[in-house]
Design an enzyme around this catalytic site. Structure first.
Site, PDB file in Angstrom:
ATOM      1  N   ALA A  87       0.808  -1.212   0.000  1.00 17.66           N
ATOM      2  CA  ALA A  87       0.000   0.000   0.000  1.00 17.66           C
ATOM      3  C   ALA A  87       0.849   1.274   0.000  1.00 17.66           C
ATOM      4  O   ALA A  87       0.411   2.314  -0.501  1.00 17.66           O
ATOM      5  CB  ALA A  87      -0.947  -0.014   1.195  1.00 17.66           C
ATOM      6  N   THR A 116       0.428   5.436  -1.601  1.00 18.78           N
ATOM      7  CA  THR A 116       0.094   6.585  -0.747  1.00 18.78           C
ATOM      8  C   THR A 116       0.417   7.894  -1.471  1.00 18.78           C
ATOM      9  O   THR A 116      -0.269   8.897  -1.291  1.00 18.78           O
ATOM     10  CB  THR A 116       0.832   6.537   0.612  1.00 18.78           C
ATOM     11  OG1 THR A 116       2.232   6.399   0.362  1.00 18.78           O
ATOM     12  CG2 THR A 116       0.354   5.394   1.481  1.00 18.78           C
ATOM     13  N   ARG A 158      -1.564   0.793   7.662  1.00 15.61           N
ATOM     14  CA  ARG A 158      -0.893   0.751   8.962  1.00 15.61           C
ATOM     15  C   ARG A 158      -0.044   1.967   9.285  1.00 15.61           C
ATOM     16  O   ARG A 158       0.528   2.039  10.368  1.00 15.61           O
ATOM     17  CB  ARG A 158      -0.071  -0.540   9.076  1.00 15.61           C
ATOM     18  CG  ARG A 158      -0.980  -1.763   9.100  1.00 15.61           C
ATOM     19  CD  ARG A 158      -0.247  -3.077   9.224  1.00 15.61           C
ATOM     20  NE  ARG A 158      -1.185  -4.190   9.231  1.00 15.61           N
ATOM     21  CZ  ARG A 158      -1.708  -4.765   8.151  1.00 15.61           C
ATOM     22  NH1 ARG A 158      -1.384  -4.304   6.954  1.00 15.61           N
ATOM     23  NH2 ARG A 158      -2.557  -5.763   8.250  1.00 15.61           N
ATOM     24  N   HIS A 173      -3.785  -9.837  -4.268  1.00 12.25           N
ATOM     25  CA  HIS A 173      -5.043  -9.624  -3.542  1.00 12.25           C
ATOM     26  C   HIS A 173      -6.177  -9.158  -4.448  1.00 12.25           C
ATOM     27  O   HIS A 173      -7.177  -8.634  -3.965  1.00 12.25           O
ATOM     28  CB  HIS A 173      -4.814  -8.636  -2.392  1.00 12.25           C
ATOM     29  CG  HIS A 173      -3.865  -9.157  -1.355  1.00 12.25           C
ATOM     30  ND1 HIS A 173      -3.186  -8.356  -0.471  1.00 12.25           N
ATOM     31  CD2 HIS A 173      -3.471 -10.432  -1.071  1.00 12.25           C
ATOM     32  CE1 HIS A 173      -2.412  -9.104   0.307  1.00 12.25           C
ATOM     33  NE2 HIS A 173      -2.571 -10.360  -0.041  1.00 12.25           N
ATOM     34  N   LEU A 190       9.530   6.655  -0.312  1.00  7.75           N
ATOM     35  CA  LEU A 190       9.657   6.039  -1.629  1.00  7.75           C
ATOM     36  C   LEU A 190       9.892   7.083  -2.717  1.00  7.75           C
ATOM     37  O   LEU A 190      10.605   6.827  -3.687  1.00  7.75           O
ATOM     38  CB  LEU A 190       8.395   5.236  -1.966  1.00  7.75           C
ATOM     39  CG  LEU A 190       8.255   3.899  -1.243  1.00  7.75           C
ATOM     40  CD1 LEU A 190       7.001   3.187  -1.727  1.00  7.75           C
ATOM     41  CD2 LEU A 190       9.459   3.034  -1.484  1.00  7.75           C
ATOM     42  N   CYS A 230     -26.844  -7.571  -9.171  1.00  9.06           N
ATOM     43  CA  CYS A 230     -26.865  -7.957 -10.578  1.00  9.06           C
ATOM     44  C   CYS A 230     -28.309  -7.906 -11.082  1.00  9.06           C
ATOM     45  O   CYS A 230     -29.271  -7.917 -10.294  1.00  9.06           O
ATOM     46  CB  CYS A 230     -26.329  -9.383 -10.660  1.00  9.06           C
ATOM     47  SG  CYS A 230     -26.289 -10.099 -12.295  1.00  9.06           S
ATOM     48  N   ASN A 290      11.436   1.110   2.749  1.00 12.39           N
ATOM     49  CA  ASN A 290      10.195   1.384   3.487  1.00 12.39           C
ATOM     50  C   ASN A 290      10.439   2.510   4.484  1.00 12.39           C
ATOM     51  O   ASN A 290      11.561   2.708   4.951  1.00 12.39           O
ATOM     52  CB  ASN A 290       9.724   0.125   4.241  1.00 12.39           C
ATOM     53  CG  ASN A 290       8.234   0.120   4.479  1.00 12.39           C
ATOM     54  OD1 ASN A 290       7.457   0.327   3.545  1.00 12.39           O
ATOM     55  ND2 ASN A 290       7.805  -0.085   5.716  1.00 12.39           N
TER      56      ASN A 290
HETATM   57  P1  CNA Z   1       0.455  -1.568   5.121  1.00  7.88           P
HETATM   58  O1  CNA Z   1       0.436  -2.628   6.162  1.00  7.88           O
HETATM   59  O2  CNA Z   1      -0.474  -0.434   5.254  1.00  7.88           O
HETATM   60  O3  CNA Z   1       1.975  -1.028   5.072  1.00  7.88           O
HETATM   61  C1  CNA Z   1       2.337   0.045   4.250  1.00  7.88           C
HETATM   62  C2  CNA Z   1       3.796   0.363   4.558  1.00  7.88           C
HETATM   63  O4  CNA Z   1       4.224   1.334   3.619  1.00  7.88           O
HETATM   64  C3  CNA Z   1       4.025   0.916   5.945  1.00  7.88           C
HETATM   65  O5  CNA Z   1       5.092   0.220   6.563  1.00  7.88           O
HETATM   66  C4  CNA Z   1       4.412   2.401   5.692  1.00  7.88           C
HETATM   67  O6  CNA Z   1       5.382   2.865   6.595  1.00  7.88           O
HETATM   68  C5  CNA Z   1       4.977   2.327   4.301  1.00  7.88           C
HETATM   69  N1  CNA Z   1       4.797   3.570   3.537  1.00  7.88           N
HETATM   70  C6  CNA Z   1       3.647   4.236   3.292  1.00  7.88           C
HETATM   71  N2  CNA Z   1       3.861   5.295   2.481  1.00  7.88           N
HETATM   72  C7  CNA Z   1       5.206   5.309   2.233  1.00  7.88           C
HETATM   73  C8  CNA Z   1       6.055   6.160   1.483  1.00  7.88           C
HETATM   74  N3  CNA Z   1       5.582   7.221   0.815  1.00  7.88           N
HETATM   75  N4  CNA Z   1       7.386   5.881   1.457  1.00  7.88           N
HETATM   76  C9  CNA Z   1       7.895   4.821   2.147  1.00  7.88           C
HETATM   77  N5  CNA Z   1       7.136   3.975   2.864  1.00  7.88           N
HETATM   78  C10 CNA Z   1       5.803   4.217   2.904  1.00  7.88           C
HETATM   79  O7  CNA Z   1       0.228  -2.172   3.668  1.00  7.88           O
HETATM   80  P2  CNA Z   1       0.646  -3.594   3.077  1.00  7.88           P
HETATM   81  O8  CNA Z   1       0.524  -3.467   1.611  1.00  7.88           O
HETATM   82  O9  CNA Z   1       1.882  -4.108   3.673  1.00  7.88           O
HETATM   83  O10 CNA Z   1      -0.547  -4.508   3.608  1.00  7.88           O
HETATM   84  C11 CNA Z   1      -1.155  -5.347   2.772  1.00  7.88           C
HETATM   85  C12 CNA Z   1      -2.644  -4.977   2.557  1.00  7.88           C
HETATM   86  C13 CNA Z   1      -2.952  -3.527   2.408  1.00  7.88           C
HETATM   87  C14 CNA Z   1      -3.031  -5.567   1.253  1.00  7.88           C
HETATM   88  O11 CNA Z   1      -3.982  -6.558   1.462  1.00  7.88           O
HETATM   89  C15 CNA Z   1      -3.631  -4.447   0.400  1.00  7.88           C
HETATM   90  O12 CNA Z   1      -4.725  -4.903  -0.359  1.00  7.88           O
HETATM   91  C16 CNA Z   1      -4.061  -3.436   1.388  1.00  7.88           C
HETATM   92  N6  CNA Z   1      -4.217  -2.052   0.881  1.00  7.88           N
HETATM   93  C17 CNA Z   1      -4.084  -1.760  -0.435  1.00  7.88           C
HETATM   94  C18 CNA Z   1      -4.227  -0.457  -0.877  1.00  7.88           C
HETATM   95  C19 CNA Z   1      -4.090  -0.155  -2.355  1.00  7.88           C
HETATM   96  O13 CNA Z   1      -4.460  -0.989  -3.185  1.00  7.88           O
HETATM   97  N7  CNA Z   1      -3.546   0.999  -2.717  1.00  7.88           N
HETATM   98  C20 CNA Z   1      -4.502   0.560   0.040  1.00  7.88           C
HETATM   99  C21 CNA Z   1      -4.649   0.231   1.403  1.00  7.88           C
HETATM  100  C22 CNA Z   1      -4.491  -1.080   1.797  1.00  7.88           C
END
Ligand code: CNA
Length: 248
Positions: free
Chosen positions: A23, A27, A35, A115, A225, A144, A207
């Site tokens: 995710a 962002t 998280r 996912h 990032l 539907c 990260n």
């Molecule tokens: P998470 O657990 O929310 O972790 C995100 C990580 O990214 C965290 O450790 C943050 O510190 C880090 N982070 C966020 N922004 C930045 C940045 N700009 N630069 C550096 N680091 C950054 O998300 P995960 O993906 O690990 O968890 C998996 C879930 C989240 C999946 O099942 C997804 O489907 C789900 N999700 C997806 C989306 C999407 O599709 N955009 C959005 C929200 C959640």
């Protein structure tokens, strides 16, 4: 040499690089992660579970439409850089935990969506396919023409991953000589377990905050990032790619 300079050098030398993201990749496109501080604060693991969807589809959709679907979001520098690396023959595949379709929107072609995707939906009764626009408007829950409830092709908590996608991801990781992981807390399994499937490749993690997997990595960059990819996009472009790689 900094960890970022080292990562740029390894990317330039790689022949079978893959990317695993989460995710945090999106962002920058205005989609909150789960998280981070300021991320989604509700009890998403309950609301986004299979059991909750089956029992409370209207409540699920209220949250889902508000928090999970972002039709206005555009690909950012990370998505665009990865698509460029694939075009240049540097990157074999993007494996993503994201469900937003932004890698494909940026031009990536080999995207393994562990996912699923908010862009695909189907009727649980007759299987008819629906686009995201049809799911975002209309009644709650969306239905539907046959009366069945439409479900997003998103892997909810408690549901298995698509076996073909998972197998393709495992194979891509096993064959990789460099695995770049970014923007993920690595707390969701089985996706996080892919890091341990790497056989002989190097592992680099970017990260904002530390993860439980940092100790497995050959290189760890704690930072934003956008900063890391601004550097890598430029540094890798200027790297000597050896002239042997097949350009696509
Ligand atoms: P998470 O657990 O929310 O972790 C995100 C990580 O990214 C965290 O450790 C943050 O510190 C880090 N982070 C966020 N922004 C930045 C940045 N700009 N630069 C550096 N680091 C950054 O998300 P995960 O993906 O690990 O968890 C998996 C879930 C989240 C999946 O099942 C997804 O489907 C789900 N999700 C997806 C989306 C999407 O599709 N955009 C959005 C929200 C959640």
């Amino acid at each position: 040499m900094t960890a970022l300079q080292q990562a740029a050098r390894w990317i330039g030398q790689a022949r079978r690089m893959i990317f695993l993201g989460g995710a945090g990749v999106s962002t920058l496109s205005g989609i909150p992660d789960f998280r981070s501080a300021g991320g989604i604060s509700e009890d998403f693991e309950t609301i986004l579970s299979h059991a909750y969807f089956m029992e409370h589809p209207a409540e699920f959709y209220s949250f889902y439409r508000r928090s999970m679907v972002h039709p206005e979001a555009k690909p950012n520098l990370v998505h665009r850089t990865l698509a460029q690396w694939e075009r240049a023959g540097l990157l074999q595949a993007v494996i993503t935990q994201n469900i937003d379709g932004l890698h494909q929107a940026a031009g990536s072609r080999r995207v393994l969506e562990l996912h699923g995707s908010v862009l695909r939906n189907h009727c649980m009764n007759c299987g008819r396919a629906y686009g995201v626009e049809q799911v975002m408007k209309g009644g709650n829950p969306p239905r539907c023409a046959c009366g069945g409830i439409v479900k997003p092709d998103v892997v909810l908590y408690g549901e298995p991953l698509d076996p073909d996608t998972w197998q393709a991801a495992e194979e891509a990781v096993a064959e990789a000589d460099l695995m770049l992981v970014a923007g993920t807390s690595l707390r969701v399994y089985p996706a996080a377990g892919l890091l341990q499937r790497l056989r002989r490749g190097r592992l680099v993690l970017i990260n904002r905050e530390p993860t439980a997997m940092d100790r497995l990595c050959d290189g760890v960059i704690h930072g934003e990032l956008q900063d890391a990819f601004a550097y890598l996009a430029q540094a890798v472009e200027g790297a000597d790619h050896g002239g042997e790689r097949n350009e696509t």
